[in-house]
Enzyme design. Sequence first.
Site, mmCIF file in Angstrom:
data_model
loop_
_atom_site.group_PDB
_atom_site.id
_atom_site.type_symbol
_atom_site.label_atom_id
_atom_site.label_comp_id
_atom_site.label_asym_id
_atom_site.label_seq_id
_atom_site.Cartn_x
_atom_site.Cartn_y
_atom_site.Cartn_z
ATOM 1 N N ARG A 1 66.107 13.725 32.709
ATOM 2 C CA ARG A 1 64.860 14.124 33.374
ATOM 3 C C ARG A 1 65.109 14.710 34.765
ATOM 4 O O ARG A 1 64.337 15.550 35.231
ATOM 5 C CB ARG A 1 63.905 12.937 33.454
ATOM 6 C CG ARG A 1 63.370 12.536 32.087
ATOM 7 C CD ARG A 1 62.192 11.610 32.181
ATOM 8 N NE ARG A 1 61.671 11.296 30.856
ATOM 9 C CZ ARG A 1 60.606 10.545 30.632
ATOM 10 N NH1 ARG A 1 59.932 10.035 31.650
ATOM 11 N NH2 ARG A 1 60.204 10.299 29.410
ATOM 12 N N ASP B 1 46.056 5.827 38.928
ATOM 13 C CA ASP B 1 47.475 5.976 38.635
ATOM 14 C C ASP B 1 48.197 6.102 39.962
ATOM 15 O O ASP B 1 47.566 6.340 41.000
ATOM 16 C CB ASP B 1 47.714 7.219 37.763
ATOM 17 C CG ASP B 1 48.999 7.123 36.957
ATOM 18 O OD1 ASP B 1 48.946 6.613 35.814
ATOM 19 O OD2 ASP B 1 50.057 7.537 37.459
#
Length: 270
Positions: free
Chosen positions: A41, A140
């Site tokens: 990633r 979030d």
Amino acid sequence: MASLPSLPVLGEQHFRQLQQLMRDASGIHLASNKRSLVAGRLLKRLRHFELDSYDDYLSRLTHPQYARERRLVVDLLTTNETYFFREYAHFEFLGQWLSGRGGPLRLWSAACSSGEEPYSLAMTAAEHTRGNEWSVLGSDLSQSMLGIAEQGIYDMAQARYFPEGWLHRHCLCGVDDMAGRLRVQAWLRNKVQFREINVVQPLPDKLGQFDVIFLRNLLIYFDSAQKQHIVRNLADKLRPGGLLFIGHAESIHGFNLPLRPVRPSVFERL
């Protein structure tokens, strides 16, 4: 034939640095078996800066001017896969629980990622409650995910689990350059508020109480003590008789909390 260039290697020491960065920024512990996933990633960030090693990249992250990059690392290393009505049995049960109830009702998606879950909650409330006195909070720790959520625009593939008729009642289907995409209708978007909240940290004082909290597929990132801390804090924000939903693969067994199970992965506040 020319040989392909070798990929940078994320060594143990650099992985430990990233584990500490994630722990400090989000409370999330990266398990040791995630090293190859982390390397994959972050490789795109090495390419972005035209760097040859993770050592060079991590050195940059220590400088104050790279605060936004450190935040991006947290975004990249947090799994954000989601879709509308994920684990549909939860929404089916929620619809039954909400059926005929009047407001005011407050629902919270406490790890909302790119927004599909809070909008799914909003559609369920719109279909099943009596009146219009309800609201949804989506929170979030990722600012980039919250930005996507606020727009309410998604690929049509995300709609594969919509109950029959709900897509056309609650969303607009794109045409021309928006073909293949959908947008949650404005009136429904206006019923959903988004906030940046890290549930590992003390919750905002004025957050208030909720009738329903979804905390799904987040606890898997934390150890037992952290899980208990998070769930206890959220349980304190539930009204008596309110519901807490966790992921089907998660457990809060043995945590000694004021919650009783009512369905698999669904708990009622005592």
